[in-house]
Write a protein that holds these residues in place. Structure first.
Motif, PDB file in Angstrom:
ATOM      1  N   GLY A 127      -7.620  12.872  40.571  1.00  0.00           N
ATOM      2  CA  GLY A 127      -8.696  13.732  41.055  1.00  0.00           C
ATOM      3  C   GLY A 127      -8.556  15.176  40.621  1.00  0.00           C
ATOM      4  O   GLY A 127      -8.888  16.093  41.392  1.00  0.00           O
ATOM      5  N   LEU A 128      -8.098  15.411  39.389  1.00  0.00           N
ATOM      6  CA  LEU A 128      -7.912  16.770  38.888  1.00  0.00           C
ATOM      7  C   LEU A 128      -9.153  17.238  38.126  1.00  0.00           C
ATOM      8  O   LEU A 128      -9.961  16.428  37.671  1.00  0.00           O
ATOM      9  CB  LEU A 128      -6.677  16.826  37.977  1.00  0.00           C
ATOM     10  N   LYS A 129      -9.287  18.549  37.975  1.00  0.00           N
ATOM     11  CA  LYS A 129     -10.415  19.129  37.256  1.00  0.00           C
ATOM     12  C   LYS A 129      -9.930  19.700  35.922  1.00  0.00           C
ATOM     13  O   LYS A 129      -9.271  20.741  35.894  1.00  0.00           O
ATOM     14  CB  LYS A 129     -11.068  20.225  38.097  1.00  0.00           C
ATOM     15  N   PRO A 130     -10.244  19.023  34.808  1.00  0.00           N
ATOM     16  CA  PRO A 130      -9.743  19.480  33.519  1.00  0.00           C
ATOM     17  C   PRO A 130     -10.565  20.618  32.916  1.00  0.00           C
ATOM     18  O   PRO A 130     -11.797  20.629  32.995  1.00  0.00           O
ATOM     19  CB  PRO A 130      -9.858  18.229  32.646  1.00  0.00           C
ATOM     20  N   VAL A 131      -9.867  21.584  32.335  1.00  0.00           N
ATOM     21  CA  VAL A 131     -10.476  22.603  31.491  1.00  0.00           C
ATOM     22  C   VAL A 131     -10.001  22.305  30.075  1.00  0.00           C
ATOM     23  O   VAL A 131      -8.796  22.324  29.802  1.00  0.00           O
ATOM     24  CB  VAL A 131     -10.052  24.026  31.918  1.00  0.00           C
ATOM     25  N   LEU A 132     -10.939  22.007  29.175  1.00  0.00           N
ATOM     26  CA  LEU A 132     -10.577  21.479  27.863  1.00  0.00           C
ATOM     27  C   LEU A 132     -10.124  22.580  26.907  1.00  0.00           C
ATOM     28  O   LEU A 132     -10.742  23.644  26.808  1.00  0.00           O
ATOM     29  CB  LEU A 132     -11.761  20.731  27.263  1.00  0.00           C
ATOM     30  N   LEU A 133      -9.042  22.289  26.189  1.00  0.00           N
ATOM     31  CA  LEU A 133      -8.499  23.184  25.170  1.00  0.00           C
ATOM     32  C   LEU A 133      -8.671  22.500  23.808  1.00  0.00           C
ATOM     33  O   LEU A 133      -8.071  21.455  23.554  1.00  0.00           O
ATOM     34  CB  LEU A 133      -7.017  23.455  25.434  1.00  0.00           C
ATOM     35  N   THR A 134      -9.481  23.088  22.952  1.00  0.00           N
ATOM     36  CA  THR A 134      -9.772  22.473  21.660  1.00  0.00           C
ATOM     37  C   THR A 134      -8.710  22.858  20.631  1.00  0.00           C
ATOM     38  O   THR A 134      -8.467  24.050  20.410  1.00  0.00           O
ATOM     39  CB  THR A 134     -11.157  22.902  21.142  1.00  0.00           C
ATOM     40  N   PRO A 135      -8.086  21.888  19.986  1.00  0.00           N
ATOM     41  CA  PRO A 135      -7.077  22.201  18.972  1.00  0.00           C
ATOM     42  C   PRO A 135      -7.727  22.670  17.671  1.00  0.00           C
ATOM     43  O   PRO A 135      -8.915  22.432  17.420  1.00  0.00           O
ATOM     44  CB  PRO A 135      -6.369  20.859  18.765  1.00  0.00           C
ATOM     45  N   THR A 136      -6.934  23.341  16.864  1.00  0.00           N
ATOM     46  CA  THR A 136      -7.390  23.762  15.539  1.00  0.00           C
ATOM     47  C   THR A 136      -7.570  22.533  14.646  1.00  0.00           C
ATOM     48  O   THR A 136      -6.784  21.595  14.702  1.00  0.00           O
ATOM     49  CB  THR A 136      -6.357  24.711  14.908  1.00  0.00           C
ATOM     50  N   ILE A 137      -8.621  22.554  13.838  1.00  0.00           N
ATOM     51  CA  ILE A 137      -8.863  21.470  12.894  1.00  0.00           C
ATOM     52  C   ILE A 137      -8.339  21.889  11.521  1.00  0.00           C
ATOM     53  O   ILE A 137      -8.674  22.974  11.022  1.00  0.00           O
ATOM     54  CB  ILE A 137     -10.360  21.125  12.802  1.00  0.00           C
ATOM     55  N   GLU A 138      -7.537  21.064  10.916  1.00  0.00           N
ATOM     56  CA  GLU A 138      -6.934  21.379   9.629  1.00  0.00           C
ATOM     57  C   GLU A 138      -7.976  21.311   8.516  1.00  0.00           C
ATOM     58  O   GLU A 138      -8.692  20.311   8.380  1.00  0.00           O
ATOM     59  CB  GLU A 138      -5.787  20.414   9.329  1.00  0.00           C
ATOM     60  N   ARG A 139      -8.020  22.373   7.743  1.00  0.00           N
ATOM     61  CA  ARG A 139      -8.954  22.383   6.622  1.00  0.00           C
ATOM     62  C   ARG A 139      -8.535  21.363   5.568  1.00  0.00           C
ATOM     63  O   ARG A 139      -7.352  21.186   5.289  1.00  0.00           O
ATOM     64  CB  ARG A 139      -9.009  23.770   5.977  1.00  0.00           C
ATOM     65  N   GLY A 140      -9.515  20.713   4.993  1.00  0.00           N
ATOM     66  CA  GLY A 140      -9.238  19.749   3.935  1.00  0.00           C
ATOM     67  C   GLY A 140      -9.091  18.333   4.437  1.00  0.00           C
ATOM     68  O   GLY A 140      -9.595  17.398   3.828  1.00  0.00           O
ATOM     69  N   THR A 141      -8.392  18.155   5.574  1.00  0.00           N
ATOM     70  CA  THR A 141      -8.175  16.812   6.104  1.00  0.00           C
ATOM     71  C   THR A 141      -9.068  16.492   7.290  1.00  0.00           C
ATOM     72  O   THR A 141      -9.374  15.328   7.547  1.00  0.00           O
ATOM     73  CB  THR A 141      -6.707  16.620   6.535  1.00  0.00           C
ATOM     74  N   GLY A 142      -9.458  17.535   8.035  1.00  0.00           N
ATOM     75  CA  GLY A 142     -10.249  17.306   9.238  1.00  0.00           C
ATOM     76  C   GLY A 142      -9.435  16.778  10.401  1.00  0.00           C
ATOM     77  O   GLY A 142      -9.984  16.380  11.432  1.00  0.00           O
ATOM     78  N   ILE A 143      -8.107  16.787  10.265  1.00  0.00           N
ATOM     79  CA  ILE A 143      -7.232  16.262  11.309  1.00  0.00           C
ATOM     80  C   ILE A 143      -6.977  17.333  12.367  1.00  0.00           C
ATOM     81  O   ILE A 143      -6.607  18.458  12.043  1.00  0.00           O
ATOM     82  CB  ILE A 143      -5.894  15.789  10.703  1.00  0.00           C
ATOM     83  N   PRO A 144      -7.178  17.026  13.662  1.00  0.00           N
ATOM     84  CA  PRO A 144      -6.864  17.993  14.717  1.00  0.00           C
ATOM     85  C   PRO A 144      -5.362  18.295  14.731  1.00  0.00           C
ATOM     86  O   PRO A 144      -4.539  17.384  14.573  1.00  0.00           O
ATOM     87  CB  PRO A 144      -7.288  17.266  15.999  1.00  0.00           C
TER      88      PRO A 144
END
Length: 364
Positions: A127-144
């Motif tokens: 029952g927790l309330k998440p605040v989302l943290l978006t990771p950096t996306i690597e250029r060229g690969t699109g991998i987070p």
């Protein structure tokens, strides 16, 4: 913390002694020291069964450790400079327990957007309330990759009052967050930093450019010993510091884990700790050189390769070719890999030197 005994195989030796005594079992499990079997059971399983034991007085109790399990956990904590507990339900139960120990129902937690499903399951059921943290996306690969300090600062400013920050480092692809800088900032705010480090149990040597988050100021870290160390599947551990409510953590571990822990898994955890502890500087150097040579051979063969901060994770970028088809080809010649996606495949390299025959017959 009580000092660990010098003998790194205390737990394993006690199990071995128990088996050598050929004791009579009038207790669970139902195979009774491997005596309830027939000739259909493969020999390898028959040999293992006598070690599949339960909470007898001289074998200690995972949920109330005061003997050989406590000694082994102290040895583990000494290695990681923390308090440490064995987990027999994988990093999943560690993630649940870290959150339960720090965040109460209805409270906010700052959590990496691409976290493992166990974290999202825990947030839902706790029952927790998440605040989302978006990771950096690597250029060229699109991998987070990883979450930056600036992203965390912005989240805290916009949504104050969160009780913990939950990050993943290293990521599945071996990228590691700047834990030291992040933990220093969160310490000033009295916010504990929790790290899902399922793929980072091996990141312990002081000469490594990036080490486990438990050495870099994190409040609690969960690691899957079975992912990168020689432990059986589901074998994991959690490390924590003094700013974690130990009573709540222990209660959570006892609540979420099985009440019948596998002694085979626990024995493998003690061995994994010993294996890591006994690696010499020369062996560490040889392993890293071997992995670097593996990457070099891949590049010489024309592959485009991504290596993260964790030297055991190697990604081959296959675009415009299909990574799924490439993985099927590897499987057809006896090579099984960790992950296949449309445009890349992921290798998890072992914490040992890679032998020439493991790459020569396919890489050329």
């Amino acid at each position: 913390m009580a000092p660990a005994r010098e003998n790194p195989f205390t737990f394993l030796e006690v199990l071995e002694q128990h088996v050598r005594e050929h004791r009579v079992s009038f207790h669970v499990p139902g195979h009774h020291n491997g005596t309830v079997v027939d000739d259909r059971l493969p020999d390898a399983f028959a040999k293992v069964m006598p070690y599949d034991l339960t909470e007898l007085a001289h074998l200690d109790d995972l949920h109330d450790a005061s003997g050989i399990i406590e000694q082994a956990e102290c040895a583990l904590g000494k290695l990681y400079e923390s308090k440490s507990k064995w987990l027999v339900n994988g990093s999943t139960v560690g993630n649940w327990s870290m959150l339960a120990a720090t965040v109460k129902r209805g409270e906010r937690v700052y959590v990496q957007r691409n976290s493992h499903k166990s974290i999202w399951n825990a947030i839902e059921w706790l029952g927790l309330k998440p605040v989302l943290l978006t990771p950096t996306i690597e250029r060229g690969t699109g991998i987070p990759t990883v979450v930056t300090l600036d992203t965390i600062k912005q989240a805290i400013q916009e949504f104050p009052g969160g009780r913990a920050v939950m990050l993943t480092s290293p990521t599945y692809y071996g990228d590691m967050a700047d834990i030291r800088t992040i933990s220093d900032y969160l310490t000033l705010l009295d916010i504990p930093l929790l790290v899902d480090e399922a793929h980072g149990a091996h990141l312990i040597h002081p000469q490594l450019p990036r080490r486990s988050a438990i050495f870099e100021g994190a409040s609690a870290v969960v690691q899957s010993a079975h992912k990168t160390l020689p432990a059986l599947t589901m074998g994991a551990w959690v490390h924590y510091k003094d700013n974690i409510d130990e009573a709540r953590l222990k209660h959570a571990l006892a609540s979420f884990q099985t009440s019948s822990p596998s002694y085979l898994i626990m024995a493998s955890l003690d061995y994994a700790r010993s294996y890591l502890e006994r690696l010499t500087d020369e062996e560490w150097s040889a392993i890293q050189k071997s992995h670097a040579q593996f990457v070099l051979e891949l590049k010489r063969a024309g592959f485009v390769v991504k290596v993260g901060d964790d030297f055991t994770k190697v990604t081959i970028l296959t675009y415009p070719k299909n990574g799924l088809i490439f993985s099927q080809h590897l499987a057809s010649i006896g090579i099984d890999i960790e992950l296949a996606a449309v445009d890349h495949v992921l290798f998890c390299l072992p914490l040992r030197e890679i032998e020439k025959q493991e790459i020569e017959h396919w890489i050329k």
